[in-house]
Motif scaffolding. Structure first.
Motif, PDB file in Angstrom:
ATOM      1  N   VAL A 217       0.854  -1.183   0.000  1.00  0.00           N
ATOM      2  CA  VAL A 217       0.000   0.000   0.000  1.00  0.00           C
ATOM      3  C   VAL A 217       0.892   1.236   0.000  1.00  0.00           C
ATOM      4  N   LEU A 218       0.763   2.053  -1.015  1.00  0.00           N
ATOM      5  CA  LEU A 218       1.553   3.274  -1.127  1.00  0.00           C
ATOM      6  C   LEU A 218       0.653   4.482  -0.909  1.00  0.00           C
ATOM      7  N   SER A 219       1.005   5.310   0.059  1.00  0.00           N
ATOM      8  CA  SER A 219       0.249   6.535   0.311  1.00  0.00           C
ATOM      9  C   SER A 219       0.801   7.664  -0.549  1.00  0.00           C
ATOM     10  N   GLN A 220      -0.048   8.654  -0.800  1.00  0.00           N
ATOM     11  CA  GLN A 220       0.362   9.826  -1.582  1.00  0.00           C
ATOM     12  C   GLN A 220      -0.110  11.094  -0.873  1.00  0.00           C
ATOM     13  N   THR A 221       0.801  12.022  -0.691  1.00  0.00           N
ATOM     14  CA  THR A 221       0.437  13.335  -0.147  1.00  0.00           C
ATOM     15  C   THR A 221       0.960  14.402  -1.085  1.00  0.00           C
ATOM     16  N   TYR A 222       0.073  15.287  -1.478  1.00  0.00           N
ATOM     17  CA  TYR A 222       0.419  16.361  -2.419  1.00  0.00           C
ATOM     18  C   TYR A 222       0.557  17.669  -1.651  1.00  0.00           C
ATOM     19  N   PHE A 223       1.714  18.325  -1.806  1.00  0.00           N
ATOM     20  CA  PHE A 223       1.983  19.603  -1.176  1.00  0.00           C
ATOM     21  C   PHE A 223       2.002  20.663  -2.285  1.00  0.00           C
ATOM     22  N   ASN A 224       1.002  21.562  -2.283  1.00  0.00           N
ATOM     23  CA  ASN A 224       0.930  22.541  -3.364  1.00  0.00           C
ATOM     24  C   ASN A 224       1.632  23.833  -2.993  1.00  0.00           C
ATOM     25  N   ILE A 225       1.739  24.732  -3.968  1.00  0.00           N
ATOM     26  CA  ILE A 225       2.535  25.939  -3.773  1.00  0.00           C
ATOM     27  C   ILE A 225       1.887  26.915  -2.805  1.00  0.00           C
ATOM     28  N   SER A 226       0.628  26.663  -2.434  1.00  0.00           N
ATOM     29  CA  SER A 226      -0.012  27.488  -1.416  1.00  0.00           C
ATOM     30  C   SER A 226       0.331  27.019  -0.010  1.00  0.00           C
ATOM     31  N   GLY A 227       1.058  25.905   0.078  1.00  0.00           N
ATOM     32  CA  GLY A 227       1.436  25.378   1.378  1.00  0.00           C
ATOM     33  C   GLY A 227       0.460  24.369   1.937  1.00  0.00           C
ATOM     34  N   ASP A 228      -0.563  24.017   1.164  1.00  0.00           N
ATOM     35  CA  ASP A 228      -1.546  23.040   1.627  1.00  0.00           C
ATOM     36  C   ASP A 228      -1.059  21.624   1.358  1.00  0.00           C
ATOM     37  N   SER A 229      -1.400  20.711   2.245  1.00  0.00           N
ATOM     38  CA  SER A 229      -1.121  19.292   2.019  1.00  0.00           C
ATOM     39  C   SER A 229      -2.446  18.579   1.770  1.00  0.00           C
ATOM     40  N   ILE A 230      -2.475  17.795   0.709  1.00  0.00           N
ATOM     41  CA  ILE A 230      -3.703  17.136   0.280  1.00  0.00           C
ATOM     42  C   ILE A 230      -3.446  15.632   0.224  1.00  0.00           C
ATOM     43  N   ILE A 231      -4.222  14.874   0.995  1.00  0.00           N
ATOM     44  CA  ILE A 231      -4.081  13.413   1.002  1.00  0.00           C
ATOM     45  C   ILE A 231      -4.760  12.854  -0.235  1.00  0.00           C
ATOM     46  N   ARG A 232      -3.999  12.153  -1.045  1.00  0.00           N
ATOM     47  CA  ARG A 232      -4.558  11.512  -2.227  1.00  0.00           C
ATOM     48  C   ARG A 232      -4.866  10.052  -1.934  1.00  0.00           C
ATOM     49  N   ASP A 233      -5.568   9.431  -2.861  1.00  0.00           N
ATOM     50  CA  ASP A 233      -5.894   8.018  -2.701  1.00  0.00           C
ATOM     51  C   ASP A 233      -4.618   7.171  -2.670  1.00  0.00           C
ATOM     52  N   ASN A 234      -4.628   6.135  -1.828  1.00  0.00           N
ATOM     53  CA  ASN A 234      -3.538   5.156  -1.859  1.00  0.00           C
ATOM     54  C   ASN A 234      -3.568   4.413  -3.186  1.00  0.00           C
ATOM     55  N   PHE A 235      -2.408   3.864  -3.566  1.00  0.00           N
ATOM     56  CA  PHE A 235      -2.433   2.930  -4.681  1.00  0.00           C
ATOM     57  C   PHE A 235      -1.606   1.707  -4.322  1.00  0.00           C
ATOM     58  N   LEU A 236      -1.861   0.618  -5.026  1.00  0.00           N
ATOM     59  CA  LEU A 236      -1.316  -0.686  -4.688  1.00  0.00           C
ATOM     60  C   LEU A 236      -0.340  -1.153  -5.751  1.00  0.00           C
ATOM     61  N   VAL A 237       0.726  -1.809  -5.309  1.00  0.00           N
ATOM     62  CA  VAL A 237       1.663  -2.432  -6.238  1.00  0.00           C
ATOM     63  C   VAL A 237       1.884  -3.874  -5.828  1.00  0.00           C
ATOM     64  N   HIS A 238       2.087  -4.689  -6.815  1.00  0.00           N
ATOM     65  CA  HIS A 238       2.362  -6.112  -6.600  1.00  0.00           C
ATOM     66  C   HIS A 238       3.560  -6.486  -7.447  1.00  0.00           C
ATOM     67  N   GLN A 239       4.449  -7.301  -6.903  1.00  0.00           N
ATOM     68  CA  GLN A 239       5.651  -7.701  -7.633  1.00  0.00           C
ATOM     69  C   GLN A 239       5.661  -9.206  -7.844  1.00  0.00           C
ATOM     70  N   ASN A 240       5.924  -9.609  -9.071  1.00  0.00           N
ATOM     71  CA  ASN A 240       6.094 -11.024  -9.411  1.00  0.00           C
ATOM     72  C   ASN A 240       7.442 -11.168 -10.097  1.00  0.00           C
ATOM     73  N   GLU A 241       8.423 -11.698  -9.370  1.00  0.00           N
ATOM     74  CA  GLU A 241       9.803 -11.778  -9.830  1.00  0.00           C
ATOM     75  C   GLU A 241      10.294 -10.372 -10.173  1.00  0.00           C
ATOM     76  N   ASP A 242      10.675 -10.100 -11.423  1.00  0.00           N
ATOM     77  CA  ASP A 242      11.222  -8.786 -11.763  1.00  0.00           C
ATOM     78  C   ASP A 242      10.188  -7.832 -12.359  1.00  0.00           C
ATOM     79  N   THR A 243       8.932  -8.218 -12.344  1.00  0.00           N
ATOM     80  CA  THR A 243       7.890  -7.379 -12.912  1.00  0.00           C
ATOM     81  C   THR A 243       7.041  -6.762 -11.810  1.00  0.00           C
ATOM     82  N   VAL A 244       6.826  -5.451 -11.923  1.00  0.00           N
ATOM     83  CA  VAL A 244       6.017  -4.716 -10.956  1.00  0.00           C
ATOM     84  C   VAL A 244       4.696  -4.347 -11.613  1.00  0.00           C
ATOM     85  N   PHE A 245       3.607  -4.576 -10.875  1.00  0.00           N
ATOM     86  CA  PHE A 245       2.267  -4.286 -11.361  1.00  0.00           C
ATOM     87  C   PHE A 245       1.615  -3.240 -10.466  1.00  0.00           C
ATOM     88  N   TYR A 246       0.833  -2.351 -11.083  1.00  0.00           N
ATOM     89  CA  TYR A 246       0.024  -1.382 -10.347  1.00  0.00           C
ATOM     90  C   TYR A 246      -1.438  -1.794 -10.482  1.00  0.00           C
TER      91      TYR A 246
END
Length: 305
Positions: free
Chosen positions: A61-90
């Motif tokens: 589970v990867l979280s995302q936080t966006y910090f804009n030039i106004s100084g606000d922090s905005i929590i974005r949706d998490n996204f998921l990654v899965h790895q199978n050997e050398d291949t990464v999937f989103y």
């Protein structure tokens, strides 16, 4: 005893790296986000938070936080990654889509997927890339692959730049279309910094700190500030441009844009004083650029009130 412990520690480190784990818990990315035509930058911080499973597959589970030039922090949706050997999937559009393959070699091809279809004529979310070349890239004594790709002829999607083994995209994460994107400012831009327990901290450029808001990108190639004076007159709603020694310059133009990059005014500079009338435009922030022989010599924001 110390030698034995050192050997065990080294072996564990080699073993851990040998797993080529993408997004280990605690891995952190900082990506720039260009916000307007003034090239002001916020940033997006991505953190690998925890393990989970989806459709029976171990994922991160990867979280995302966006910090804009106004100084606000905005929590974005998490996204998921899965790895199978050398291949990464989103996890995109209710399925795992291949995003990186670290075992690719020069000449190999790969299918990529875009969650958004931005070009009206596109009918598919899928694109195809070919590996042009692979270079070794060392970060903190760890040797990684740097993979350069290009779209296969006819493909409507490509990577926005090379990607690094175990880290991901250097100029963005997700595929982009190859020629008609309506989004002139990518949602996630260039990689600023990356860190994890194995690789350590990697800062792409010492000139761009990981978590800094870049509010203004100034360009002023006229050395003497008295040589070129640009000012806004709030009473007359004009921009006044004065070159003290105009005869030393030639082939100059002034262009004014809104923050989305739309040209609203342009004029050739033909004398010591040039005036641009903004009275017909709404109160907002505008970008004024002066070019000489097609070279940008001045770039600054103007606040119209």
């Amino acid at each position: 005893m110390k030698i034995l412990l050192l050997c065990i520690s080294l072996a564990l480190s080699i073993y851990s790296f040998g797993q080529k784990e993408f997004a280990p818990i605690g891995a952190t990315w900082y990506y720039s986000k260009i916000e307007n035509f003034a090239m002001e930058e916020g940033y997006v911080k991505i953190v690998s938070e925890r393990d989970t499973t989806i459709e029976g597959k171990l994922s991160k589970v990867l979280s995302q936080t966006y910090f804009n030039i106004s100084g606000d922090s905005i929590i974005r949706d998490n996204f998921l990654v899965h790895q199978n050997e050398d291949t990464v999937f989103y996890w995109l559009d209710n399925a795992f889509r291949a995003i990186y393959n670290f075992s690719l070699t020069a000449g190999d091809t790969m299918e990529i997927y875009s969650s958004e279809v931005l070009c009206p004529q596109n009918e598919s979310h899928f694109g195809y890339i070919k590996v042009d070349s692979i270079l070794n890239f060392t970060i903190n004594d760890v040797v990684l692959k740097k993979v350069f790709t290009a779209p296969i002829a006819g493909s409507v999607y490509m990577y926005p730049g090379p990607f690094l083994e175990l880290i991901g995209g250097v100029n963005g994460i997700f595929p982009i279309d190859t020629g008609c994107s309506a989004d002139i400012f990518p949602d996630i831009g260039k990689l600023r910094c990356y860190s994890d327990p194995v690789i350590g901290k990697y800062q792409v450029s010492i000139d761009t700190p990981c978590d800094t808001l870049i509010l203004i990108t100034n360009v002023r190639l006229v050395e003497d500030s008295h040589e070129l004076v640009v000012s806004y007159n709030p009473i007359h709603k004009t921009i006044d441009i004065i070159f003290q020694n105009f005869e030393l310059y030639d082939n100059m133009f002034v262009n004014i844009y809104d923050l989305m990059g739309r040209s609203i005014l342009n004029k050739r500079i033909v004398g010591q004083t040039t005036q641009m009338d903004l009275s017909g435009f709404i109160n907002n922030v505008y970008i004024i650029q002066i070019v000489q022989n097609k070279e940008l010599i001045y770039n600054e924001k103007i606040y119209k009130t």
